[in-house]
Design a protein around this motif. Structure first.
Motif, mmCIF file in Angstrom:
data_model
loop_
_atom_site.group_PDB
_atom_site.id
_atom_site.type_symbol
_atom_site.label_atom_id
_atom_site.label_comp_id
_atom_site.label_asym_id
_atom_site.label_seq_id
_atom_site.Cartn_x
_atom_site.Cartn_y
_atom_site.Cartn_z
ATOM 1 N N LEU A 187 0.826 -1.207 0.000
ATOM 2 C CA LEU A 187 0.000 0.000 0.000
ATOM 3 C C LEU A 187 0.862 1.260 0.000
ATOM 4 O O LEU A 187 0.588 2.221 -0.720
ATOM 5 N N GLY A 188 1.933 1.263 0.811
ATOM 6 C CA GLY A 188 2.802 2.433 0.868
ATOM 7 C C GLY A 188 3.491 2.719 -0.450
ATOM 8 O O GLY A 188 3.681 3.879 -0.828
ATOM 9 N N THR A 189 3.854 1.661 -1.178
ATOM 10 C CA THR A 189 4.514 1.859 -2.470
ATOM 11 C C THR A 189 3.576 2.526 -3.462
ATOM 12 O O THR A 189 3.986 3.426 -4.214
ATOM 13 N N LEU A 190 2.314 2.102 -3.494
ATOM 14 C CA LEU A 190 1.361 2.757 -4.396
ATOM 15 C C LEU A 190 1.213 4.233 -4.044
ATOM 16 O O LEU A 190 1.284 5.102 -4.929
ATOM 17 N N GLY A 191 1.008 4.538 -2.774
ATOM 18 C CA GLY A 191 0.876 5.932 -2.380
ATOM 19 C C GLY A 191 2.114 6.741 -2.707
ATOM 20 O O GLY A 191 2.028 7.881 -3.182
ATOM 21 N N GLY A 192 3.292 6.163 -2.475
ATOM 22 C CA GLY A 192 4.534 6.862 -2.785
ATOM 23 C C GLY A 192 4.709 7.122 -4.265
ATOM 24 O O GLY A 192 5.221 8.176 -4.667
ATOM 25 N N LEU A 193 4.291 6.172 -5.115
ATOM 26 C CA LEU A 193 4.396 6.382 -6.559
ATOM 27 C C LEU A 193 3.496 7.522 -7.029
ATOM 28 O O LEU A 193 3.890 8.327 -7.877
ATOM 29 N N LEU A 194 2.289 7.590 -6.481
ATOM 30 C CA LEU A 194 1.397 8.687 -6.853
ATOM 31 C C LEU A 194 1.974 10.031 -6.417
ATOM 32 O O LEU A 194 1.940 11.019 -7.166
ATOM 33 N N MET A 195 2.518 10.070 -5.208
ATOM 34 C CA MET A 195 3.132 11.319 -4.736
ATOM 35 C C MET A 195 4.372 11.657 -5.549
ATOM 36 O O MET A 195 4.628 12.818 -5.895
ATOM 37 N N GLY A 196 5.162 10.627 -5.892
ATOM 38 C CA GLY A 196 6.390 10.870 -6.658
ATOM 39 C C GLY A 196 6.108 11.372 -8.051
ATOM 40 O O GLY A 196 6.802 12.274 -8.545
ATOM 41 N N GLU A 197 5.107 10.799 -8.726
ATOM 42 C CA GLU A 197 4.790 11.314 -10.062
ATOM 43 C C GLU A 197 4.274 12.742 -9.966
ATOM 44 O O GLU A 197 4.565 13.583 -10.828
ATOM 45 N N SER A 198 3.510 13.026 -8.931
ATOM 46 C CA SER A 198 3.025 14.390 -8.739
ATOM 47 C C SER A 198 4.187 15.375 -8.651
ATOM 48 O O SER A 198 4.171 16.437 -9.276
ATOM 49 N N ILE A 199 5.206 15.003 -7.900
ATOM 50 C CA ILE A 199 6.381 15.884 -7.769
ATOM 51 C C ILE A 199 7.060 16.073 -9.117
ATOM 52 O O ILE A 199 7.441 17.189 -9.499
ATOM 53 N N ALA A 200 7.213 14.971 -9.869
ATOM 54 C CA ALA A 200 7.877 15.055 -11.179
ATOM 55 C C ALA A 200 7.110 15.970 -12.121
ATOM 56 O O ALA A 200 7.711 16.759 -12.867
ATOM 57 N N LEU A 201 5.785 15.881 -12.116
ATOM 58 C CA LEU A 201 4.988 16.696 -13.024
ATOM 59 C C LEU A 201 4.976 18.160 -12.601
ATOM 60 O O LEU A 201 4.952 19.063 -13.451
ATOM 61 N N LEU A 202 5.001 18.401 -11.308
ATOM 62 C CA LEU A 202 5.051 19.793 -10.849
ATOM 63 C C LEU A 202 6.372 20.458 -11.216
ATOM 64 O O LEU A 202 6.457 21.683 -11.304
ATOM 65 N N ALA A 249 -4.032 2.866 6.298
ATOM 66 C CA ALA A 249 -3.369 2.489 7.543
ATOM 67 C C ALA A 249 -4.290 2.562 8.757
ATOM 68 O O ALA A 249 -3.894 2.136 9.850
ATOM 69 N N LEU A 250 -5.506 3.077 8.576
ATOM 70 C CA LEU A 250 -6.421 3.205 9.713
ATOM 71 C C LEU A 250 -6.752 1.827 10.295
ATOM 72 O O LEU A 250 -7.152 0.913 9.568
ATOM 73 N N GLY A 251 -6.596 1.698 11.601
ATOM 74 C CA GLY A 251 -6.953 0.462 12.276
ATOM 75 C C GLY A 251 -6.005 -0.694 12.042
ATOM 76 O O GLY A 251 -6.311 -1.822 12.436
ATOM 77 N N ARG A 252 -4.878 -0.451 11.424
ATOM 78 C CA ARG A 252 -3.928 -1.516 11.127
ATOM 79 C C ARG A 252 -2.913 -1.656 12.254
ATOM 80 O O ARG A 252 -2.789 -0.801 13.137
ATOM 81 N N SER A 253 -2.143 -2.737 12.196
ATOM 82 C CA SER A 253 -1.116 -2.974 13.201
ATOM 83 C C SER A 253 0.046 -2.011 13.003
ATOM 84 O O SER A 253 0.203 -1.396 11.945
ATOM 85 N N TRP A 254 0.887 -1.899 14.040
ATOM 86 C CA TRP A 254 2.027 -0.985 13.945
ATOM 87 C C TRP A 254 3.000 -1.451 12.871
ATOM 88 O O TRP A 254 3.666 -0.625 12.242
#
Length: 255
Positions: A172-187, A214-219
């Motif tokens: 899950l974190g990798t997907l979120g990071g890729l979306l944020m990373g492409e956003s940075i590249a395009l900006l 991450a809501l309600g998930r383990s540490w």
């Protein structure tokens, strides 16, 4: 005639204890089955076709802001992730391999559909160039989609034992990071306000994926999700720029 006098009731003899009932053997809960393989393969094809159709419709201005939306790679990444998640659901190691296949098929087929629609239905003026771009993006999609399919399969995998939460959080974190990373590249490269607004929305969507997921998930899940999101968001801008520059060498002129 007189009845016989009643005599006090004689004490009842103690009842012999009932034999204990034999304990029923414990019945294991039925194991939940994964989605049948044939349906998974059909879903791969459907996701690819949907990506291609969605891309063309958005490119042609199906709704307000659709052209700017069509410039994003995020929807394609999410499509490959979903294909991988479906493949890995309730499966173990085999699901990870199937996830790679699913993600690769989704983006590669979607790329061919995108340019195929432009050739056969929209009659673009240069069909040879469109065909070359379709093959180029499909080749890139095999690599990119395969990686995203693996990430999606990690999110739903039944493998890993005690490390399962770490694997799922990493996916899950990798997907979120890729979306944020492409956003940075395009900006970095977009200067038109509508395009920049769309890129910023993609970055916010990536952050929301990590936060909500991450809501309600383990540490362990949360730690893996946050760590992989940070790492991927740092690396993805360079990788995104490299892929776009490579495809420009074969004539792609996208934003």
């Amino acid at each position: 005639m007189a009845s016989a006098p009643r005599t006090p009731a004689s004490p009842r003899a103690p009842r012999s204890p009932r034999p204990a009932r034999p304990a029923r053997p414990a019945v294991a809960a039925p194991r939940r089955r994964p989605v049948p393989l044939l349906l998974v393969l059909v879903a791969f094809v459907a996701i690819g076709a949907l990506l291609g159709w969605m891309g063309r419709e958005a490119n042609n201005g199906a709704f307000r802001g659709s052209w700017e939306f069509s410039r994003l790679g995020g929807p394609w990444l999410v499509g490959a992730f979903v294909a991988g998640a479906l493949a890995g659901w309730r499966r173990r190691t085999g699901g990870l391999v199937l996830g790679v296949v699913g993600g690769a098929v989704a983006i590669a087929l979607g790329s061919l559909a995108y340019y195929g629609i432009s050739i056969w239905w929209e009659h673009v003026p240069d069909p040879r160039r469109a065909a070359k771009l379709g093959v180029g993006w499909a080749a890139a999609g095999v690599v990119i989609g395969g990686a995203l399919g693996l990430v999606g399969a990690l999110w739903t995998t039944a493998a890993g034992g005690r490390a399962r939460d770490l694997l799922r959080g990493a996916g899950l974190g990798t997907l979120g990071g890729l979306l944020m990373g492409e956003s940075i590249a395009l900006l970095w490269v977009w200067d038109q306000e509508p395009l920049r607004a769309m890129a910023a929305l993609e970055g916010l969507a990536g952050a929301a994926v990590v936060a909500v997921g991450a809501l309600g998930r383990s540490w362990r899940f949360i730690l893996a999700a946050v760590a992989l999101a940070a790492i991927t968001a740092s690396v993805a801008p360079v990788a995104t720029t490299m892929v776009r520059d490579a495809l420009r060498t074969i004539g792609w002129a996208g934003a």
